[in-house]
Scaffold this active site. Sequence first.
Site, PDB file in Angstrom:
ATOM      1  N   HIS A 163       0.836  -1.219   0.000  1.00 47.37           N
ATOM      2  CA  HIS A 163       0.000   0.000   0.000  1.00 47.37           C
ATOM      3  C   HIS A 163       0.865   1.262   0.000  1.00 47.37           C
ATOM      4  O   HIS A 163       0.431   2.302   0.487  1.00 47.37           O
ATOM      5  CB  HIS A 163      -0.953   0.048   1.208  1.00 47.37           C
ATOM      6  CG  HIS A 163      -1.726  -1.210   1.411  1.00 47.37           C
ATOM      7  ND1 HIS A 163      -3.004  -1.389   0.918  1.00 47.37           N
ATOM      8  CD2 HIS A 163      -1.396  -2.380   2.031  1.00 47.37           C
ATOM      9  CE1 HIS A 163      -3.439  -2.600   1.241  1.00 47.37           C
ATOM     10  NE2 HIS A 163      -2.474  -3.224   1.911  1.00 47.37           N
ATOM     11  N   SER A 290      14.846  20.765 -16.270  1.00 46.07           N
ATOM     12  CA  SER A 290      13.659  21.577 -16.559  1.00 46.07           C
ATOM     13  C   SER A 290      14.112  22.851 -17.248  1.00 46.07           C
ATOM     14  O   SER A 290      15.163  23.401 -16.920  1.00 46.07           O
ATOM     15  CB  SER A 290      12.950  21.901 -15.239  1.00 46.07           C
ATOM     16  OG  SER A 290      12.195  23.084 -15.377  1.00 46.07           O
ATOM     17  N   LYS A 296      16.060  21.046 -11.173  1.00 47.52           N
ATOM     18  CA  LYS A 296      15.378  19.780 -11.456  1.00 47.52           C
ATOM     19  C   LYS A 296      16.241  18.749 -12.165  1.00 47.52           C
ATOM     20  O   LYS A 296      17.052  19.077 -13.018  1.00 47.52           O
ATOM     21  CB  LYS A 296      14.126  20.031 -12.329  1.00 47.52           C
ATOM     22  CG  LYS A 296      12.987  20.744 -11.631  1.00 47.52           C
ATOM     23  CD  LYS A 296      12.426  19.986 -10.440  1.00 47.52           C
ATOM     24  CE  LYS A 296      11.613  18.774 -10.809  1.00 47.52           C
ATOM     25  NZ  LYS A 296      10.373  19.105 -11.496  1.00 47.52           N
ATOM     26  N   GLU A 303       9.879   7.584 -16.637  1.00 48.83           N
ATOM     27  CA  GLU A 303       8.508   8.014 -16.921  1.00 48.83           C
ATOM     28  C   GLU A 303       8.066   7.560 -18.306  1.00 48.83           C
ATOM     29  O   GLU A 303       6.919   7.168 -18.518  1.00 48.83           O
ATOM     30  CB  GLU A 303       8.400   9.532 -16.799  1.00 48.83           C
ATOM     31  CG  GLU A 303       8.542   9.998 -15.360  1.00 48.83           C
ATOM     32  CD  GLU A 303       8.675  11.506 -15.257  1.00 48.83           C
ATOM     33  OE1 GLU A 303       7.797  12.138 -14.702  1.00 48.83           O
ATOM     34  OE2 GLU A 303       9.680  12.053 -15.763  1.00 48.83           O
TER      35      GLU A 303
END
Length: 477
Positions: A163, A290, A296, A303
Site C-alpha cells: 500500500h 527543466s 530539477k 517516466e
Amino acid sequence: MSEKKTKTAQATWGGRFNEGPSALMLRFSESVSFDKRLAPFDISGSKAHARMLAHVGLLTVRERDAIISGLDIILREINSGKFVWDTTLEDVHMNIEHALRKRVPAAAKLHTARSRNDQVATDMRLFFKHAATQLQAALKKLLYVLVTLADATRHVCIPGYTHLQRAQPVSVAHHLLAYAEMFGRDFARFEAFACNANVCPLGSGAIAGTTLPIDREFVAVELGFVDAKGHPQVTPNSMDAVADRDLFIEFASACALCGVHFSRVAEDLILWSSAEFGFATMADNFTTGSSLMPQKKNPDALELLRGKSARLQGNLHTLLTLTKGLPLTYNRDLQEDKPPVFDSLDTTLLCIEILSETLASMKLNPERCSQAVSDPLLLATDLADYLVRRGVPFRDAHHAVGAVVALAEKAKKPISQLSLEEVRTIHIAFGEDWHKVFDLQRAFRARECTGMPGPKQVLVQIRKWRKTLGKISVNSQ
Ligand code: ARG
C-alpha cells in the site's frame, strides 16, 4: 477534387480490370510503406517455395536456380538501400515479385500454388520467430544486469512496501530479484510464443489450398518449421491458416505484459529517486532538466517506460478489435495487423534496453536506505512472531503488538525505546529478550526459507539465476 486514376491495371491481379485503382485508393490501401520490413522473410519464403516447386516438378532446376539467385540479388539491393519500393505495387510481396519478373522470366511461375494470403501468414510466422529471439536476447541482458546489481546489493537493506506504506525489511537484492522473476516469466512467454509460431501455413493458398501437387512438408522443413526431432510442422486447416491472427494477439499481449512490468519497475525507481525516498540516484544520461527550474533532475527515461507501456496495451487492443467479428477467412482489414505488431516489437526492445542501462547506471544511496530501514516499526510483525514463539495465539499477539505500537505513538517514542515494564502492561508474555527482535540482521537471518529475503536465500537465488542465464543461448541474428 478527386485524384487521377492510375492508367494501367494492377499487374499481378489486374486481369479482370479495365482501370487500376485511383491514386487515392492506392494511398489508402498500400502497405509497402510498413510491410517492407518483411522483405528478408518474404524472400526466404519465396526461395523455399521455389525449391518445393522444383522438387514436385512444377519448376525446372534451371528455373528454380534463376529465381533463387534473382531473389538473392534483390535482397542485397534491399539491404544496401538501393531497391526502389513502389507504393503502386501495394505491398512487399508484389514489389519483390515485380522486381524479380523484370530480371528472371521464370519469376512468372513463382506464385504457382501460392496466394498472398498464405504468403503473408508465412512471412509473419518467420518474423515472429525472429522477433521472439531478439526479445529473449534483450531480456537475457536485462536479467544479467538485475542479477549483477542484486549481487552488489545483498547487504543494502530497505523497507519493503505494501500500500506504499512501510511494511517489512528487505534487501535491495531481494527487491531486484523480484523484477528478475517478472522478466524471467516474460522470457518464458516469448519462448512459448516462438513454439506456437513454429508451424508452416504455406500451401494453404488463398483459402482452400491448391489442386497442384505441392509438398507442404518439404517447404516447412526448408523454412525451419520443424519440431525438436526435425519433423515438419504444418497448419492443419487451410481456412484457419489464412484467417488466424492469434499469434499477433499473443505477441502483442506478451509485449503489453512486459510493458506492465517495465512500468511497475519504473514507478518504484521514480519513487526511489525522489527526495522523499532518496534510495537511488539516476545517472545524468537517463534524466533531463527543466527549462524553467534549474534544480530539477527528472527521471524521464523511467517516466517514458511507464508511458510506453500504455502504447503496448493500445497495440494489443487494436489487434483484438481488428479481429473481433471478422468472418472467415482473409479480409483486407487484416493488413492493419502489422503496424501494431511492429510497433510492439520496436517499443519493447527499446524499453528493455533503456531499462537495462538505467538500472546499470543507477547509484544507490546506502545511508538513505539504512536510515529508512532503521524504522523499528518494520519489525512489528517479528514482534508478534516473538509472542507466538512464547505460546501466544497469533491473533492475540497481533492485537498486543498493535497496542504496543499505539503506546509508543502516544509516548512519542520509537517502539524499540519502550521499557519492558511498559510492554508487559500490554502482554505478560513479553520477556527480558523482547528487545532483540529489533536487531535487523537477526530479523533477516530468521527468514531463510525458499523465497524469503534472508541473506543465504538471496545468495541461493542469485546463484540459481547465474546458472540459468549461463545455460540460455539465444541467437538473435
Ligand atoms: N498486404 C496484404 C496484407 O498484409 C497481403 C495479403 C493480401 N491478400 C489479398 N487477398 N488482398 O494483408
